[in-house]
Design a protein around this motif. Structure first.
Motif, PDB file in Angstrom:
ATOM      1  N   ARG A  89       9.123  13.477  26.550  1.00 61.15           N
ATOM      2  CA  ARG A  89       9.327  14.460  25.478  1.00 61.15           C
ATOM      3  C   ARG A  89       9.848  13.828  24.191  1.00 61.15           C
ATOM      4  NH1 ARG A  89      13.598  18.252  27.696  1.00 61.15           N
ATOM      5  NH2 ARG A  89      13.283  19.234  25.666  1.00 61.15           N
ATOM      6  N   SER A 101       5.960  22.564  26.840  1.00 59.49           N
ATOM      7  CA  SER A 101       6.055  21.294  27.539  1.00 59.49           C
ATOM      8  C   SER A 101       4.950  21.111  28.554  1.00 59.49           C
ATOM      9  CB  SER A 101       7.411  21.192  28.250  1.00 59.49           C
ATOM     10  OG  SER A 101       7.529  22.228  29.193  1.00 59.49           O
ATOM     11  N   TYR A 106      12.076  13.789  30.783  1.00 62.70           N
ATOM     12  CA  TYR A 106      12.831  13.532  29.555  1.00 62.70           C
ATOM     13  C   TYR A 106      12.121  12.568  28.613  1.00 62.70           C
ATOM     14  CZ  TYR A 106      16.934  12.882  26.582  1.00 62.70           C
ATOM     15  OH  TYR A 106      17.793  12.849  25.508  1.00 62.70           O
ATOM     16  N   ARG A 150      11.085  22.424  25.360  1.00 68.88           N
ATOM     17  CA  ARG A 150      10.347  22.750  26.578  1.00 68.88           C
ATOM     18  C   ARG A 150       9.988  24.217  26.670  1.00 68.88           C
ATOM     19  NH1 ARG A 150      10.324  19.213  30.591  1.00 68.88           N
ATOM     20  NH2 ARG A 150      10.175  20.889  32.115  1.00 68.88           N
TER      21      ARG A 150
END
Length: 675
Positions: free
Chosen positions: A657, A414, A654, A278
């Motif tokens: 990703r 991110s 979450y 991130r």
């Protein structure tokens, strides 16, 4: 000179220790009930009285060509076909459209599809569709009237089942395919995930119980009998334990083959799950992307701004040509020297054939290239990820990997568009249109349930709501915490500590036969054990009899494996902490699945005061022919809101990703970057 900057990883012996609770749980709640079920299949009687050994007679009766097994198997496979097509056709196309559309359409899709997951309840769906039995109702629910005739019931059941499962199957499959895409197209990762999705869809279809029981109870004239319902009918309705155990054994063998096949695919393909970082995109990373032709540097920023800061002792490139450069070389301005005539600024790469030196950029191995800390002349592709010698999909985030970005470990941002291709307006339009169409179809197919929520339902004689919700959700949560917690410890041992090195994921094989096994195939043995312990009709009996969740073990092992392969830090911060959110997500998912289960609560308790929400709905359906069953009891508004909030947070923070890759690992356990 190099030195290790990461702490030494824990010993591999700790991996075996962390695996032991899962092994014990497997022996107690998987292996032992399986052996008991097989033993019951050779006996006659035994449910309420003495039993006698009859050998293979039960199998002869069950598998007889004129018996009910083969029609039940054929019907079960037929209702699995449409969900399978949704999982393998609609879902990957939608995932591809969302992936190509960019960040915000993909995340919008994740949020919209999450709603289909947190509102799904098989008993609630059955209760809503059975309202169509009223001649005054029309629209889609009128299909339910065809369930009353043997010639039309199978077709009507298939339509209702396909409509009910469309949204949840599509959502789950899209969530699986999106990490495999990550900016790519059809890769080995996509194919491996597709194979696992197909096996899971078939396995789930083979265990269809709730819809068959609540919609038709297998009738009329056994025309809608499924394998799971046939087993339940033999064992607990007609009290022929041996016949029921025989069906359970055959079904368990089929599921075991599917589970072993899934584990072999995951291990043989080198499947692993990685977590993209991130941290924000750095100028040096942007320059590296331009060097690969994967992005443009803003013209307002001078090229020197993208150069890595020199380390102490580096040769100042501005003082003159870098050592080893030939005539015509361009000033390196802080770039690593490459050697050879005609060199140009390399934007942080060391273009030489493994030739590095003291002037290599900080944090990068001499001659190893920008992306391979600790690499050298032997780095894949000569230091370039996805280069000629790099295995396909072997480097998460590399140009040839599904990550689709040139910033694999630590350089990808991110934020929207970071580390991703810029989506064209046409791609955005296609992605949004695909999402709107699938959402509209899902809403239309689930409209019977939505409409039923706003219709009053009689609840005379039903248990009070608060007690029912406690019976439903508390045991479900306890069972999820235990089974996923044990699986998480084993995953840390297998995937994170790698006790067998590169082949550690093959340790999943002993668990694989039960990867797709639900309550049904083991229900006879588990009920018999519960009765022997005197726990029937107790609150404790509502806790699912499972000490290790094998699906959670597989997912968490692949995640820990990917984190360990990319780990440049200690085990705690590099593997344990990044994988902990996934364990929490799986606890919530398993809790929801446990709460919507109908089979085990029906077997474990007969006291109405201990009934769960699905059991209350099933009881209402059997008593009032579908009219007054409370359609929203199994999905109360408070739970839906909390689950949706958790699902959205998990998706955006979450799950979005995650990247799924295949191939050999490019980093060895415990490796650390050179300094």
């Amino acid at each position: 000179m190099t030195s290790r900057t990461a702490t030494e990883p824990p010993p591999r012996a700790l991996g075996w220790l962390l695996l032991m609770p899962a092994v014990i749980g497997m022996l107690i709640t998987l292996v032992l009930p399986t052996v008991q079920t097989i033993a019951f299949s050779f006996e006659r009687g035994g449910l309420t009285g003495p039993s006698t050994f009859v050998g293979l007679d039960n199998y002869g009766t069950v598998l007889d060509a004129e018996g009910p097994f083969w029609p039940a198997l054929g019907f079960t496979l037929s209702i699995t076909l449409m969900p399978l097509l949704v999982a393998l056709v609609v879902a990957p196309l939608l995932a591809l459209a969302l992936d190509r559309a960019g960040t915000w359409p993909r995340r919008a899709g994740r949020v919209a599809l999450s709603l289909a997951l947190v509102t799904f309840s098989p008993t609630a769906v059955a209760a809503s569709w059975l309202r169509g039995l009223d001649p005054r109702t029309g629209g889609l629910t009128a299909v339910a009237r065809e369930l009353s005739r043997p010639d039309t019931a199978p077709g009507a059941f298939r339509l209702i089942f396909a409509a009910a499962m469309f949204g949840v199957v599509c959502a789950l499959a899209v969530m699986a395919f999106l990490p495999a895409l990550r900016g790519g197209t059809v890769t080995r990762s996509m194919l491996a995930v597709g194979a696992l999705v197909a096996l899971a869809a078939v396995a789930a279809g083979l265990q269809t119980f709730t819809m068959s029981l609540t919609l038709t109870q297998g009738g009329p004239l056994d025309s809608t009998q499924t394998l799971a319902l046939l087993q339940h009918t033999f064992a607990f309705k007609t009290i022929r334990l041996g016949l029921g155990a025989s069906v359970a054994t055959v079904l368990g063998v089929l599921l075991g083959v599917l589970g072993v096949a899934a584990a072999v695919i995951a291990a043989a393909s080198g499947l692993r799950i990685t977590l993209t970082p991130r941290r924000p995109l750095t100028p040096a990373s942007a320059a590296a992307g331009q060097g690969l032709g994967l992005g443009k540097i803003p013209s307002t920023v001078p090229p020197s701004a993208y150069a890595p800061a020199p380390r102490p002792g580096d040769t100042p490139a501005a003082a003159g040509p870098a050592p080893g450069t030939g005539p015509g070389s361009a000033p390196s301005a802080g770039y690593a020297p490459g050697g050879g005539p005609g060199n140009v600024p390399s934007f942080g790469y060391a273009p030489g054939a493994g030739q590095g030196g003291a002037s290599a950029p900080a944090g990068h191995a001499a001659g190893g290239g920008f992306f391979t800390p600790g690499g050298g002349a032997s780095a894949p592709g000569g230091g370039f990820p996805g280069g000629p010698s790099a295995p396909r999909d072997g480097f998460p985030g590399g140009p040839s990997a599904p990550g689709g970005g040139p910033f694999p470990y630590g350089a990808e941002a991110s934020g929207p568009g970071a580390g991703e291709r810029r989506a064209s307006p046409a791609a955005v339009a296609v992605g949004v249109a695909a999402l709107v169409v699938v959402t509209a179809v899902t809403l239309w197919l689930t409209w019977p349930w939505v409409a039923a929520l706003f219709e009053p339902g009689e609840e005379r004689g039903l248990p009070p709501g608060l007690r029912t919700h406690l019976n439903t959700w508390v045991p479900a949560l306890v069972g999820a915490v235990v089974s996923v917690g044990v699986a998480y410890l084993a995953a840390l041992g297998i995937g994170g500590l790698r006790p067998l090195g590169r082949g550690s994921e093959w340790l999943l094989l002993p668990f694989a036969p039960w990867l797709f096994v639900g309550d049904g195939p083991l229900s006879i043995a588990n009920w018999n054990t519960l009765r022997g312990l005197g726990l029937i009709d107790t609150f404790v009996a509502l806790i699912p009899p499972l000490l290790v969740s094998v699906p959670a073990l597989l997912v968490l092992t692949l995640l820990c494996k990917g984190l360990a392969a990319a780990n440049e830090r200690d085990f705690l911060s590099g593997v344990l902490l990044p994988s902990l959110p996934m364990a929490g997500i799986l606890v919530l998912a398993v809790t929801f699945v446990n709460a919507q289960d109908l089979l085990w609560p029906l077997l474990a308790v007969q006291d109405p005061a201990l009934a769960t929400a699905p059991a209350v709905q099933a009881m209402a359906l059997s008593q009032f022919a579908g009219g007054p069953a409370p359609a929203g009891l199994a999905t109360p508004l408070v739970v839906v809101v909390l689950m949706l909030a958790a699902a959205v947070a998990a998706q955006l923070l979450y799950l979005d990703r995650l990247a799924v890759t295949t191939g050999r690992e490019t980093r060895s356990r415990g490796s650390a970057p050179a300094a």
